[in-house]
Structure formats: structure tokens, C-alpha cells
Write a protein that holds these residues in place. Structure first.
Motif, PDB file in Angstrom:
ATOM      1  N   GLY A  66       0.817  -1.211   0.000  1.00 20.96           N
ATOM      2  CA  GLY A  66       0.000   0.000   0.000  1.00 20.96           C
ATOM      3  C   GLY A  66       0.848   1.255   0.000  1.00 20.96           C
ATOM      4  O   GLY A  66       0.511   2.247  -0.640  1.00 20.96           O
ATOM      5  N   ALA A 101      -5.166  -2.329  -4.452  1.00 19.65           N
ATOM      6  CA  ALA A 101      -4.742  -1.143  -3.708  1.00 19.65           C
ATOM      7  C   ALA A 101      -3.256  -1.222  -3.370  1.00 19.65           C
ATOM      8  O   ALA A 101      -2.875  -1.873  -2.404  1.00 19.65           O
ATOM      9  CB  ALA A 101      -5.563  -0.999  -2.426  1.00 19.65           C
ATOM     10  N   HIS A 102      -2.426  -0.593  -4.194  1.00 24.94           N
ATOM     11  CA  HIS A 102      -0.993  -0.540  -3.892  1.00 24.94           C
ATOM     12  C   HIS A 102      -0.444   0.818  -4.332  1.00 24.94           C
ATOM     13  O   HIS A 102      -1.089   1.537  -5.085  1.00 24.94           O
ATOM     14  CB  HIS A 102      -0.255  -1.681  -4.606  1.00 24.94           C
ATOM     15  N   LEU A 104      -0.356   3.504  -2.951  1.00 24.41           N
ATOM     16  CA  LEU A 104      -1.457   4.461  -2.806  1.00 24.41           C
ATOM     17  C   LEU A 104      -0.971   5.894  -2.727  1.00 24.41           C
ATOM     18  O   LEU A 104      -1.694   6.813  -3.078  1.00 24.41           O
ATOM     19  CB  LEU A 104      -2.284   4.107  -1.567  1.00 24.41           C
ATOM     20  N   THR A 108      -1.654   8.053  -6.242  1.00 24.32           N
ATOM     21  CA  THR A 108      -2.622   9.107  -5.935  1.00 24.32           C
ATOM     22  C   THR A 108      -2.077  10.478  -6.302  1.00 24.32           C
ATOM     23  O   THR A 108      -2.773  11.296  -6.907  1.00 24.32           O
ATOM     24  CB  THR A 108      -2.987   9.046  -4.440  1.00 24.32           C
ATOM     25  N   VAL A 122      -8.415   7.523  -3.544  1.00 21.73           N
ATOM     26  CA  VAL A 122      -7.995   6.551  -2.537  1.00 21.73           C
ATOM     27  C   VAL A 122      -9.139   5.638  -2.079  1.00 21.73           C
ATOM     28  O   VAL A 122      -9.007   4.405  -2.081  1.00 21.73           O
ATOM     29  CB  VAL A 122      -7.399   7.260  -1.304  1.00 21.73           C
ATOM     30  N   ARG A 125     -10.441   2.475  -4.134  1.00 23.31           N
ATOM     31  CA  ARG A 125      -9.463   1.388  -4.208  1.00 23.31           C
ATOM     32  C   ARG A 125      -9.449   0.596  -2.906  1.00 23.31           C
ATOM     33  O   ARG A 125      -9.452  -0.633  -2.919  1.00 23.31           O
ATOM     34  CB  ARG A 125      -8.061   1.948  -4.488  1.00 23.31           C
ATOM     35  N   LEU A 126      -9.408   1.320  -1.769  1.00 27.97           N
ATOM     36  CA  LEU A 126      -9.362   0.618  -0.490  1.00 27.97           C
ATOM     37  C   LEU A 126     -10.634  -0.187  -0.254  1.00 27.97           C
ATOM     38  O   LEU A 126     -10.588  -1.342   0.159  1.00 27.97           O
ATOM     39  CB  LEU A 126      -9.160   1.623   0.650  1.00 27.97           C
ATOM     40  N   ALA A 129     -10.815  -3.173  -2.677  1.00 27.06           N
ATOM     41  CA  ALA A 129      -9.777  -4.145  -2.318  1.00 27.06           C
ATOM     42  C   ALA A 129     -10.254  -4.959  -1.117  1.00 27.06           C
ATOM     43  O   ALA A 129     -10.110  -6.187  -1.077  1.00 27.06           O
ATOM     44  CB  ALA A 129      -8.468  -3.440  -1.984  1.00 27.06           C
TER      45      ALA A 129
ATOM     46  N   PHE B 101      -7.256   1.347 -10.406  1.00 25.05           N
ATOM     47  CA  PHE B 101      -7.512  -0.080 -10.232  1.00 25.05           C
ATOM     48  C   PHE B 101      -6.669  -0.941 -11.155  1.00 25.05           C
ATOM     49  O   PHE B 101      -6.276  -2.045 -10.828  1.00 25.05           O
ATOM     50  CB  PHE B 101      -8.988  -0.383 -10.515  1.00 25.05           C
ATOM     51  N   ARG B 126      -9.035  -6.764 -11.638  1.00 24.70           N
ATOM     52  CA  ARG B 126      -8.616  -5.367 -11.791  1.00 24.70           C
ATOM     53  C   ARG B 126      -9.385  -4.664 -12.902  1.00 24.70           C
ATOM     54  O   ARG B 126      -9.862  -3.540 -12.729  1.00 24.70           O
ATOM     55  CB  ARG B 126      -7.105  -5.295 -12.069  1.00 24.70           C
TER      56      ARG B 126
END
Lengths: 155, 142
Positions: A66, A101-102, A104, A108, A122, A125-126, A129, B101, B126
């Protein structure tokens, strides 16, 4: 020629905008990491990760991914699988979470600089995920036998 | 308790400069390619072709360039395309969320596979998230 030049200038201008944010950001990250804030974040996340079936060893790669990106998170999870710290099923849950979610902070920033609202970059995605990982956790049977995943543990 | 040393600042600066250099290698060429596309009329052809599909996500045809460069190359290429095109803020936002995503697939799918999740499955998850959120935002955003 003028078209190439115009594109080049456009690119440089964009690059400058990004550099003005990326460099200070990396300094802040470095300071945060040196002060052990990452471990604190990991502890904070313990409870929500329990719900999707991840213990401390499983949550760690998710937090790493993340913050630093999927390559780093994957490095940790590959090592964890090899040393038996996480099960294959946990690896699958972790893989689902971190593929969505990586990085981030970095990802972002790129679009935030271009004007997209922070929250929209953000939160979805969180949330997705988390939901997808929960589904994987509930729906995947235990994966103890090698089933053709071929987790490559050589590097 | 909380300390900031010169060493940390220097290390952070080095990482930042390194990242910026990595970006430069992608952002600048992408911006040039898009500028050439635009001047040569290729952009118009691509735009016209994808316009109906992009409409599903509240995007104009041009945005296809952004999505493709993000999906297949990386987010910096997508950012480079955004800079070289003239999209509305709504379009930039939708592209950004969709690409969050799903991006850098050629690099990241093999990484996921290595980390124990099959490529095809991760790809579907994804892309699915990306398209679903794009559609949702296209409907919801003013």
C-alpha cells in the motif's frame, strides 16, 4: 520538428509539476519510515485485516504494498510463503488486496497533481480491495496442495 | 521521539530525484507521441473509433489514449497523455479512478502471479473494478 518540440515542452512542464511534489513526498516518507511510523500503521490495521483472514504476517505485505508498491509487497509475500509464515490461501487474499490497492501514495499523487479529487483516488481502491479480499477469503477453499500456481520462490 | 536528520532528508531527496528521472523517461516521450498523433490526425481517427465505447464511462473518444497508455504502459504514460490532450476535469477524474484499479498490466500481472495469484484471475478482478467504477462515476459525477 515544431510538433516534436511542442510535445517535448509539454512533457517537461508536466514532469516539473510532478517533481515538485514527488521529491518533498519522498523526503516525508523517508522521515516517517525512519521514525517507525510504518510499524504503527501496521498495528492500527490489525483488526480490520483479521476480518479478511489476515494475521500480522499477512497484513504486513499489504501495508508494504500500500505504501511502497506492489513489487515490494510481492517480495515480502513471496518470502513469507517460502518460509511458511503465511498459507497459500492467505497469499491469495493478500494478492487480491494488493493488486487493487498498492502504491497508494505515489499513484494518488500523480493524478491529484492533475486535478482529480484526493478522496476519489484513494477510497474506492481501499473499499473494493477490502470487499474483493473478503469474498476471496470466504469463497476460496484452503489451498494446501500445490495446485499449479507455481509460486516461484527462487527470487 | 520524532526526529528528522539530514541523512533522512538526503536519502529522501535522492529517492525523489531517482523517481523523477524514471518518470522523465516515460512522461516526455509519451507527450511527444501524443503531440505527433494530434498533428498527424491519427488522434482524430482513434478518437472517432472509440467515442461510442468511451461514452459508457462518460468519457470522450480521446480518453481512450489515456486508458490504453495507463493499462498497458503505466500511470506516468497516462499522465503524459492527459497533459498533451485537453480533457475536462470530470474526464481526468474518471480516467484517474479507472486507472488506479488497473494499470501497468504488462509489468504487474507477472508480479501478482509470482506472489501466488493467477494472472488471469487478477486481470479480471482489476479490469472489472476499473470498468465498474468508470461506469459508476460516469453516471454519478456531475
Amino acid at each position: 520538428m515544431s510538433v516534436l518540440w511542442e510535445g517535448f515542452l509539454q512533457g517537461l512542464k508536466g514532469l516539473w509539476t510532478i517533481a515538485l511534489i514527488v521529491i518533498p513526498l519522498m523526503i516525508v516518507l523517508e522521515v516517517a519510515e525512519s521514525n517507525g511510523l510504518l510499524q504503527k500503521l501496521n498495528r492500527l490495521m490489525a483488526r480490520p485485516f483479521k476480518i479478511i483472514g489476515l494475521g500480522e504476517e499477512g497484513a504486513f505485505p499489504v501495508v508494504i504494498a500500500g505504501v511502497f508498491g506492489i513489487t515490494y509487497g510481492s517480495g515480502v509475500i513471496i518470502n513469507h510463503v517460502r518460509t511458511g509464515k503465511v498459507t497459500r490461501k492467505e497469499a491469495r487474499v493478500v494478492g487480491t488486496f494488493m493488486s487493487i490497492a498498492h502504491a497508494l501514495i505515489e499513484d494518488t499523487i500523480i493524478f491529484w497533481v492533475l486535478g482529480a479529487p484526493l478522496l476519489l483516488l484513494v477510497a474506492p481502491r481501499l473499499i473494493l480491495a477490502y470487499v474483493m479480499s473478503y469474498l476471496v477469503y470466504r469463497l476460496t477453499p484452503e489451498l494446501d496442495s500445490p495446485d499449479g500456481d507455481n509460486i516461484d520462490t527462487t527470487d | 521521539m520524532f526526529e528528522v536528520t539530514g541523512k533522512m532528508v538526503w536519502k529522501g531527496t535522492k529517492t525523489g530525484l531517482h523517481t523523477t528521472w524514471e518518470l522523465a523517461k516515460v512522461v516526455v516521450p509519451t507527450a511527444i507521441v501524443v503531440a505527433v498523433f494530434r498533428a498527424s490526425g491519427i488522434l482524430d481517427i482513434i478518437t472517432a473509433f472509440f467515442a461510442p465505447y468511451m461514452g459508457l464511462f462518460g468519457l470522450s473518444g480521446e480518453a481512450a489514449i489515456v486508458l490504453f497508455s495507463g493499462y498497458f504502459v503505466n500511470l506516468y504514460a497516462a499522465a503524459g497523455s492527459i497533459m498533451a490532450l485537453s480533457l475536462t476535469l470530470k474526464e481526468i477524474t474518471i480516467c484517474a479512478v479507472m486507472l488506479g484499479f488497473c494499470h501497468s498490466l504488462l509489468v504487474e500481472l507477472p508480479i501478482s502471479q509470482k506472489a501466488g495469484s493467477p494472472m488471469g484471475y487478477i486481470f479480471l478482478v482489476r479490469l472489472g473494478c476499473s470498468l465498474a467504477m468508470g461506469w459508476l462515476l460516469g453516471v454519478v459525477l456531475p
